[in-house]
Enzyme design. Structure first.
Site, short mmCIF file in Angstrom:
data_model
loop_
_atom_site.label_atom_id
_atom_site.label_comp_id
_atom_site.label_asym_id
_atom_site.label_seq_id
_atom_site.Cartn_x
_atom_site.Cartn_y
_atom_site.Cartn_z
N TYR A 123 -0.67 -0.47 9.92
CA TYR A 123 -0.90 -0.72 8.59
C TYR A 123 0.33 -0.45 7.62
CZ TYR A 123 -3.67 -1.13 3.89
OH TYR A 123 -4.07 -1.37 2.95
N LYS A 168 2.64 -3.17 5.86
CA LYS A 168 2.58 -3.20 4.10
C LYS A 168 4.11 -2.80 3.86
CE LYS A 168 -1.60 -3.98 2.86
NZ LYS A 168 -1.85 -5.31 2.34
N SER A 226 0.80 -1.06 -0.06
CA SER A 226 -0.05 -0.08 0.07
C SER A 226 0.89 1.14 0.00
CB SER A 226 -0.80 -0.03 1.36
OG SER A 226 -1.40 1.37 1.35
P1 NAI Z 1 -11.80 -5.84 1.83
O1 NAI Z 1 -11.91 -5.55 3.33
O2 NAI Z 1 -12.81 -5.95 0.77
O3 NAI Z 1 -11.14 -7.32 1.55
C1 NAI Z 1 -10.23 -8.03 2.36
C2 NAI Z 1 -10.73 -9.37 2.67
O4 NAI Z 1 -9.69 -10.03 3.57
C3 NAI Z 1 -11.96 -9.37 3.43
O5 NAI Z 1 -12.99 -10.13 2.64
C4 NAI Z 1 -11.62 -10.33 4.61
O6 NAI Z 1 -12.88 -10.96 5.11
C5 NAI Z 1 -10.44 -10.73 4.35
N1 NAI Z 1 -9.48 -11.06 5.56
C6 NAI Z 1 -9.27 -10.41 6.48
N2 NAI Z 1 -8.57 -10.69 7.66
C7 NAI Z 1 -8.40 -12.40 7.04
C8 NAI Z 1 -7.65 -13.43 7.45
N3 NAI Z 1 -7.02 -13.43 8.72
N4 NAI Z 1 -7.70 -14.51 6.81
C9 NAI Z 1 -8.29 -14.49 5.43
N5 NAI Z 1 -9.00 -13.50 5.05
C10 NAI Z 1 -8.97 -12.42 5.69
O7 NAI Z 1 -10.59 -4.95 1.31
P2 NAI Z 1 -9.86 -4.67 -0.04
O8 NAI Z 1 -9.85 -3.09 -0.18
O9 NAI Z 1 -10.25 -5.52 -0.99
O10 NAI Z 1 -8.20 -5.30 0.49
C11 NAI Z 1 -7.55 -6.26 -0.30
C12 NAI Z 1 -6.15 -5.68 -0.13
O11 NAI Z 1 -5.87 -4.63 -0.75
C13 NAI Z 1 -5.71 -5.52 1.43
O12 NAI Z 1 -4.44 -6.40 1.58
C14 NAI Z 1 -5.56 -4.08 1.47
O13 NAI Z 1 -4.59 -3.71 2.62
C15 NAI Z 1 -4.92 -3.76 0.21
N6 NAI Z 1 -5.02 -2.37 -0.14
C16 NAI Z 1 -6.49 -1.70 -0.56
C17 NAI Z 1 -6.53 -0.46 -0.94
C18 NAI Z 1 -7.81 0.01 -1.40
O14 NAI Z 1 -7.59 1.12 -2.02
N7 NAI Z 1 -8.78 -0.49 -1.53
C19 NAI Z 1 -5.22 0.37 -1.10
C20 NAI Z 1 -3.97 -0.34 -0.63
C21 NAI Z 1 -3.90 -1.67 -0.20
#
Ligand code: NAI
Length: 295
Positions: free
Chosen positions: A156, A160, A143
């Site tokens: 975070y 990251k 990130s």
């Molecule tokens: P999101 O919250 O929709 O998806 C994250 C998923 O990870 C969720 O479905 C959740 O249930 C799952 N999860 C959480 N803890 C877990 C565990 N211990 N074991 C298995 N699954 C688990 O969020 P998003 O935005 O799709 O995030 C995906 C990745 O992208 C993350 O690593 C986030 O940090 C990263 N990210 C997202 C950004 C954005 O603009 N949305 C920006 C920078 C990074």
């Protein structure tokens, strides 16, 4: 292949796109809240149903990435289900945003456990298999909160940026086994950033622009990195925001100063710092560096 956190957001689109490209996908997700509270087997199964309905191959898994034993079960389940494993996408994530002076050890640990420890556990569990078959590909999600900076995200950002070091180390240690490791830093309108307030007209206009950063826009790069066409791409950090793809820099010396007799605090003050100051980085946040609207 394994995609962690694939029950929603960016991970769901990774899983759908990889399956559409012909991969057998283990859809891992514990179905938790943005803060990592609660569990639900529904989201992972729902994505599996979507993939199967479209004619693809997928199985659901609801083990957490955040513990060594359960991370091993994720990899074992993929190997059992598909008799092979070529790609691991470390995408699962949670947020516990607090200003640093209020950050509790629990909120620190929870975020480090899912992002940094989780990426290590899942990657490490797959490593013996990748090594013995002399091929494999890791895609880790970092990130700009870590790469550049952001307010209220010390846990975070540390996790990251730690993932960036992990990815580079895997790329170095496993290059001779033909195993690649790269990072993607996404910008996407998911539930993770969906809590931005929309009270004023200005805020509403900003959020409309952010919505153009669709989660599905990140997936093509992940599919490419997972393919044979990326066989010479390793140790890199990419960023994706809507229709832009960036290659991010990696730390190298910017400028040096030298005095044959060595340095004292006084000569550092009178010579080194004035010479280096011009190259200091401002206290930028991600939005100061990515200051134009998503394209
Ligand atoms: P999101 O919250 O929709 O998806 C994250 C998923 O990870 C969720 O479905 C959740 O249930 C799952 N999860 C959480 N803890 C877990 C565990 N211990 N074991 C298995 N699954 C688990 O969020 P998003 O935005 O799709 O995030 C995906 C990745 O992208 C993350 O690593 C986030 O940090 C990263 N990210 C997202 C950004 C954005 O603009 N949305 C920006 C920078 C990074």
């Amino acid at each position: 292949m394994v995609v962690t956190g694939a029950g929603g957001g960016i991970g769901r689109d990774f899983a759908l796109a990889m399956a559409a490209a012909g991969a057998s996908v283990l859809v891992n997700d514990i179905g938790t809240s943005v803060k990592g509270e609660g569990r639900d087997t529904g989201p992972a199964q729902k994505v599996v149903d979507e993939i199967r309905a479209a004619g693809g191959r997928a199985v659901a898994n609801t083990d957490s990435v955040a513990e060594w034993e359960s991370a091993n079960r994720i990899i074992a389940s993929a190997l059992d289900s598909f008799q092979g494993l070529d790609v691991v996408v470390n995408n699962a994530g949670i947020l516990r945003d607090r200003f640093f002076f209020n950050l509790s050890p629990d909120d620190w640990r929870a975020v480090i456990d899912v992002h940094l420890n989780g990426s290590f556990y899942v990657s490490r569990a797959a490593a013996p298999h990748f090594k013995s078959q002399s091929s494999g590909c890791y895609v880790h999600i970092t990130s700009t909160s870590g790469l550049v900076g952001n307010l209220g995200q010390a846990n975070y950002a540390a996790a990251k940026l730690g993932i960036v070091g992990l990815s580079k180390s895997i790329a170095l240690d496993m290059a001779k086994y033909n195993v690649r490791s790269n990072c993607i830093s996404p910008f996407a309108w998911s539930r993770m950033i969906g809590s931005i307030p929309t009270e004023t007209d200005e805020q509403k206009a900003r959020v409309e622009k952010l919505k153009s950063m669709e989660t599905a826009k990140i997936a093509p790069l992940a599919v490419f990195l997972a393919s044979d066409k990326a066989k010479d791409v390793t140790g890199q950090i990419f960023a994706v925001r809507a229709n832009e793809i960036f290659l991010m820099s990696q730390s190298r010396p910017l400028r040096s100063v030298h005095r044959a007799e060595g340095w004292t605090p006084e000569t550092i003050s009178s010579h080194a710092i004035p010479a280096l100051r011009e190259h200091f980085y401002p206290l930028h946040r991600s939005q100061d560096v990515f200051s134009w609207d998503p394209l």
